[in-house]
Every structure is written in C-alpha cells, then in structure tokens.
Design an enzyme around this catalytic site. Sequence first.
Site, PDB file in Angstrom:
ATOM      1  N   CYS A   1      34.130  -5.422  20.503  1.00 22.53           N
ATOM      2  CA  CYS A   1      35.027  -5.722  21.785  1.00 22.53           C
ATOM      3  C   CYS A   1      33.913  -6.175  22.806  1.00 22.53           C
ATOM      4  CB  CYS A   1      35.700  -4.658  22.202  1.00 22.53           C
ATOM      5  SG  CYS A   1      36.987  -5.288  23.343  1.00 22.53           S
TER       6      CYS A   1
ATOM      7  N   HIS B   1      39.074  -4.040  17.418  1.00 22.55           N
ATOM      8  CA  HIS B   1      38.754  -2.392  17.217  1.00 22.55           C
ATOM      9  C   HIS B   1      39.070  -2.081  15.738  1.00 22.55           C
ATOM     10  CE1 HIS B   1      38.767  -1.417  21.556  1.00 22.55           C
ATOM     11  NE2 HIS B   1      38.730  -2.623  21.639  1.00 22.55           N
TER      12      HIS B   1
ATOM     13  N   GLU C   1      38.491   0.536  14.006  1.00 22.26           N
ATOM     14  CA  GLU C   1      38.704   1.870  13.710  1.00 22.26           C
ATOM     15  C   GLU C   1      40.115   2.165  13.608  1.00 22.26           C
ATOM     16  OE1 GLU C   1      39.935   2.062  17.520  1.00 22.26           O
ATOM     17  OE2 GLU C   1      38.335   0.960  16.664  1.00 22.26           O
TER      18      GLU C   1
END
Length: 384
Positions: free
Chosen positions: A272, A355, A357
């Site tokens: 990001c 993102h 995760e």
Amino acid sequence: MKLDSQNSAVLLLSDGTFFEGLSFGIKGTVFGEVVFNTGITGYQEVITDPSYFGQLVTFTYPEIGNTGINNEDNESENSSVKGVIVRQYAHSPSNWRSNFSIDDWFKKENIVGIYGIDTRALVRHLRSSGSMNGVISSDANISILELQSQLDRHRSMAGMNLVDEVSTKKEFFWNNLSSVEFDQRIKHKSYKPYKVVAIDFGIKKSILERLVAHNCEINVLPANSDINKVMSFNPEGIFFSNGPGDPASVHEGIALAKELIINQSIPLFGICLGHQILGIALGGKTFKLDYGHRGLNHPCGIKGRLEITSQNHGFALDKSSLDKRIVEITHLNLNDKTVAGISMLDKPVFGIQYHPEASPGPHDADHHFNRFVSLMEQRRKSVV
C-alpha cells in the site's frame, strides 16, 4: 441552521452538500476527508486501520455493528478514523466474541458517529464529485455557516504527511501469531526465522502476524529511521508498511528506500503506502484518485492472472512515470487499470497496492508473503 434536538447530527461536505441524521458514539465535531468503504464485513478492522487516520469513513453496507466489537480484531491499539457515517447501526449485537456494542465502543474510543442518512446518495455524490473534506457535528451550538467556515480552512489530504501521527515512536520486536487458524505458522524449507526490519508507516497488526506465520521475526522501526539504524539489525529482508496520507510527502521514507535500493541487495517488500514509496524511490510519481479504492472485492492481475483483493488507498502510482528499463508492472487494478503491483527487474524489490493479509478480505494474495520469504531464502543461500 442549527441542530433541532439533542440527538441530531449533521454531515457537511466542503462543496456545501449536507445531510441531516442522528448522533451515536460521542457527541462532538470532527473534520476529515470523507471516503467510503464497500466491504460487507470487517468494520472493526477498518476503524482501527491506521491507513484511515484523519478520515471520516462511510460504510456502504446498510447496517453496521451486528456482531459487536471484540478484543482481538483491532489492527492498532487505538481507533484510527475520526468519524463514522452509516445508514443504521445495531443497538444490540449478537456474536459470541462480542465485548461491546459499536455505540459503547465509540464512546470509549471517542469516535463521533452519524446514522440515519441516505448513504447511497452520499456515495453517489462522492463518486461523481470525488472524495472531499467534510465535518460531522452533533453540537447544537454550532451553525451550518460556522461549520462551513471552519471546513473551508481544513487542509486537503493531498500533500499531507500523516505518517508521523501513527508510526511507532520507539522500536519494538514482534514474534506473535494470530489466534485465527488461517494464520498459524506455515512450514518453510528453513526452520530458522528470517530476520525482518519493518518500517512502520502505520502498520496493521494482522500484517505483522502474517509475516510471523511465514517464519519471520520482526524488528519494527519508526518511519523516520535512517539506513544506519535499519542495517544495525542485520536484516535479511526489509518491509515497508501501509499507512495514511499522501505518499509523496513521506520524504524520510522515500530517502530511506532510495538508499536501500542503491546501496543494498536485501529483499524489499512494500504494501500500500509502502508500495507507493518504493515506486517514488524508483523514479515514479503518484496522483490522488478521485474517490479511492476501499473495499474487499477489487480484482487485480495481469496476463491472465487474477486476485480478488482488499484495498484501502486514495493515491496511486502513475504508470507512465515508471521506467520500464528498471521496473515491471506486475499487477493492475482491473476496474480502472491503475498500478497495483511493481517489481524491479534486477533487484529483489517489489510492492503491491493492496492488503494481502486478508484482514478483512479474501486470501487470494497471501502468496506475496511467500515470495518475500523465498527472496530471503535465496539471499541466505547466496551469502553462505
């Protein structure tokens, strides 16, 4: 015009558009950039994600707070958003993990909320006019004209460095796993942990946990750390985290990235804001998106490869500014063809705009952590 009841609230945008609603959370007046998130789930993670620092977040899903708030899913120690805008919120949550209702938690965390407005109309307006500054107020003593006057003086997100507001003030070590089954440790070829330095531009807890799951142990450093401090830990890999604000204004982070790229051959991985900082360090430029990408179902890929991703950003790399002799664009956002992934051609440096995760969101992009670990494993073998 002033508010006509104790429970009234108003949302005023910088272009003069306003919405009347009702107050929840604490009463008060907060200013920030008004943005929207299209995710159906994950409101707790969004509200505590430091990437949202300084913003007023609109949730497009019509009812927020159904599962309450628990003590495990926060992405940072404190709430990050300044205010929350919803169509309706759940007064009585129902979930075995719930510790607070969203209203009680907002009062505990000093978050101003407004509900009972037409969030569909608000989002349509932001999509056509672009994200803009706004103010939520439940203060009956302030008129719309007074709010407009104060709002006119509020700074734009463009050019704003918010990293210093959210970055850790002192280094710390992280080796904790998430309690969620998906996040348990993954078996790699090497059982010796990889030594990673993470530069905290507003890092999420779940990203740290995911790195640990991929056999990393992490020293987290403040955003203003210099190359000597970073290299004093003898890292095998360096991670540039997510974070808020305009990436072009994070001058110390950009300078660090340039020095590391020029003087080292250590694997670098950016997510990001960290991805944007790496892109700028490689000669690229960024620009502000009209209304950003914030949600859980953004398709990204290139050359037939597709990932459904979780995103939260208001800026993007300008692909025309990237030197094709140095940088390869590995992923595009397939909604608008903006840059979603880059990789250096001759060094182990890469970044992704989303993102991976999966907190909140899909698991499609988890393999990027494995790529980071694989690069560290290759370096470890070459050094030996």
